[in-house]
Design a protein around this motif. Structure first.
Motif, mmCIF file in Angstrom:
data_model
loop_
_atom_site.group_PDB
_atom_site.id
_atom_site.type_symbol
_atom_site.label_atom_id
_atom_site.label_comp_id
_atom_site.label_asym_id
_atom_site.label_seq_id
_atom_site.Cartn_x
_atom_site.Cartn_y
_atom_site.Cartn_z
ATOM 1 N N UNK A 5 24.553 19.831 -4.111
ATOM 2 C CA UNK A 5 24.513 21.038 -3.289
ATOM 3 C C UNK A 5 23.844 20.750 -1.953
ATOM 4 N N UNK A 6 22.761 19.969 -2.000
ATOM 5 C CA UNK A 6 22.065 19.599 -0.764
ATOM 6 C C UNK A 6 22.985 18.819 0.157
ATOM 7 N N UNK A 7 23.744 17.885 -0.410
ATOM 8 C CA UNK A 7 24.671 17.083 0.396
ATOM 9 C C UNK A 7 25.738 17.992 1.000
ATOM 10 N N UNK A 8 26.220 18.929 0.209
ATOM 11 C CA UNK A 8 27.242 19.853 0.702
ATOM 12 C C UNK A 8 26.698 20.702 1.841
ATOM 13 N N UNK A 9 25.488 21.236 1.676
ATOM 14 C CA UNK A 9 24.878 22.040 2.741
ATOM 15 C C UNK A 9 24.638 21.178 3.982
ATOM 16 N N UNK A 10 24.202 19.940 3.751
ATOM 17 C CA UNK A 10 23.972 19.030 4.876
ATOM 18 C C UNK A 10 25.275 18.821 5.646
ATOM 19 N N UNK A 11 26.358 18.579 4.917
ATOM 20 C CA UNK A 11 27.647 18.357 5.577
ATOM 21 C C UNK A 11 28.075 19.579 6.380
ATOM 22 N N UNK A 12 27.882 20.746 5.816
ATOM 23 C CA UNK A 12 28.259 21.964 6.528
ATOM 24 C C UNK A 12 27.430 22.148 7.793
ATOM 25 N N UNK A 13 26.126 21.931 7.690
ATOM 26 C CA UNK A 13 25.277 22.110 8.872
ATOM 27 C C UNK A 13 25.584 21.054 9.932
ATOM 28 N N UNK A 14 25.853 19.832 9.497
ATOM 29 C CA UNK A 14 26.195 18.775 10.458
ATOM 30 C C UNK A 14 27.500 19.102 11.172
ATOM 31 N N UNK A 15 28.479 19.607 10.449
ATOM 32 C CA UNK A 15 29.755 19.956 11.067
ATOM 33 C C UNK A 15 29.545 21.016 12.135
ATOM 34 N N UNK A 119 31.854 16.121 -5.988
ATOM 35 C CA UNK A 119 31.373 15.800 -4.646
ATOM 36 C C UNK A 119 32.470 15.119 -3.835
ATOM 37 N N UNK A 120 33.188 14.200 -4.463
ATOM 38 C CA UNK A 120 34.285 13.510 -3.779
ATOM 39 C C UNK A 120 35.322 14.521 -3.288
ATOM 40 N N UNK A 121 35.647 15.495 -4.145
ATOM 41 C CA UNK A 121 36.599 16.532 -3.736
ATOM 42 C C UNK A 121 36.098 17.305 -2.525
ATOM 43 N N UNK A 122 34.796 17.636 -2.533
ATOM 44 C CA UNK A 122 34.221 18.372 -1.396
ATOM 45 C C UNK A 122 34.241 17.518 -0.136
ATOM 46 N N UNK A 123 33.907 16.243 -0.280
ATOM 47 C CA UNK A 123 33.916 15.343 0.881
ATOM 48 C C UNK A 123 35.334 15.227 1.437
ATOM 49 N N UNK A 124 36.313 15.057 0.543
ATOM 50 C CA UNK A 124 37.697 14.926 0.993
ATOM 51 C C UNK A 124 38.179 16.208 1.662
ATOM 52 N N UNK A 125 37.797 17.346 1.098
ATOM 53 C CA UNK A 125 38.171 18.623 1.710
ATOM 54 C C UNK A 125 37.531 18.747 3.090
ATOM 55 N N UNK A 126 36.256 18.410 3.182
ATOM 56 C CA UNK A 126 35.539 18.492 4.456
ATOM 57 C C UNK A 126 36.168 17.532 5.460
ATOM 58 N N UNK A 127 36.533 16.342 5.004
ATOM 59 C CA UNK A 127 37.144 15.363 5.907
ATOM 60 C C UNK A 127 38.479 15.890 6.434
ATOM 61 N N UNK A 128 39.248 16.550 5.575
ATOM 62 C CA UNK A 128 40.515 17.132 6.022
ATOM 63 C C UNK A 128 40.265 18.234 7.052
ATOM 64 N N UNK A 129 39.240 19.052 6.795
ATOM 65 C CA UNK A 129 38.911 20.117 7.746
ATOM 66 C C UNK A 129 38.496 19.528 9.092
ATOM 67 N N UNK A 130 37.639 18.507 9.039
ATOM 68 C CA UNK A 130 37.161 17.880 10.277
ATOM 69 C C UNK A 130 38.320 17.185 10.980
ATOM 70 N N UNK A 131 39.199 16.542 10.199
ATOM 71 C CA UNK A 131 40.366 15.879 10.792
ATOM 72 C C UNK A 131 41.242 16.910 11.497
ATOM 73 N N UNK A 132 41.424 18.064 10.868
ATOM 74 C CA UNK A 132 42.220 19.129 11.495
ATOM 75 C C UNK A 132 41.551 19.598 12.788
ATOM 76 N N UNK A 133 40.226 19.759 12.750
ATOM 77 C CA UNK A 133 39.491 20.169 13.957
ATOM 78 C C UNK A 133 39.603 19.094 15.033
ATOM 79 N N UNK A 134 39.507 17.837 14.637
ATOM 80 C CA UNK A 134 39.607 16.740 15.605
ATOM 81 C C UNK A 134 41.001 16.716 16.236
#
Length: 188
Positions: A5-15, A119-134
């Motif tokens: 959960x901490x890693x997920x929150x960290x990823x969201x705040x970093x994004x 966690x891998x699923x969340x990272x992959x989802x986040x990466x897809x979101x960031x890739x779309x934003x990029x």
């Protein structure tokens, strides 16, 4: 699961932080970070799966030992060798405790595998979101650059004509003013 959960929150705040600041550069850095986290998580899953396989093998070996000592207990009891039967039962009980510990450890490893996959699923989802934003940011930047070029070219094409016309108007006006000045000087 607090770590995940901490890693997920960290990823969201970093994004969010990256998007606020220099989006086109920061998104690329975040994408790289997410790729590294994805690789690390895949390695973790692979390591945990190896541990799970090892645990299963240890449990199987322990189960075979328990079975062997159970047979020995029965043999000793049938032969009226209580001294051996008691020691064999103690050994069997020790192996049962060991097997239970191994089972618990394997269940812990399975839980960690499940969490790592989540966690891998969340990272992959986040990466897809960031890739779309990029991609979106790159498209917007390309469109802005194209628009700027169009405006610059239009200005270059338009303004020389305007400057030429303006130059011609000033030249006529200045010529007329000089002529008027000459006429006045001659008339004096």
């Amino acid at each position: 699961m607090g770590l995940f959960d901490d890693v997920s929150r960290f990823l969201e705040s970093r994004l969010e932080e990256f998007l606020r600041n220099n989006p086109h550069l920061e998104l690329e850095a975040l994408l790289e970070q997410l790729r590294e986290q994805e690789e690390d998580t895949l390695k973790l899953i692979a390591d945990l799966q190896v541990q799970e396989k090892r645990s299963q093998e240890e449990i199987l070996t322990t189960a075979q030992e328990i079975q062997r000592w159970h047979i020995r207990v029965q043999k000793a009891q049938n032969a009226n060798r209580e001294d051996l039967a008691v020691k064999a039962q103690a050994r069997e009980a020790e192996l049962l405790r060991q097997g239970n510990q191994q089972w618990g450890q394997m269940q812990g490893v399975k839980e960690r595998i499940s969490q790592a996959k989540e966690l891998l699923g969340k990272i992959q989802q986040r990466r897809q979101e960031v890739q779309a934003k990029a991609t979106e940011a790159q498209t917007a930047r390309t469109q802005a650059q194209t628009q700027q070029r169009v405006e610059t070219n239009a200005w270059r094409n338009k303004n020389p004509t305007n400057y030429d016309e303006l130059e011609a108007q000033f030249s006529r006006w200045e010529t007329e003013a000089e002529l008027e000045q000459m006429k006045r000087n001659m008339g004096k």
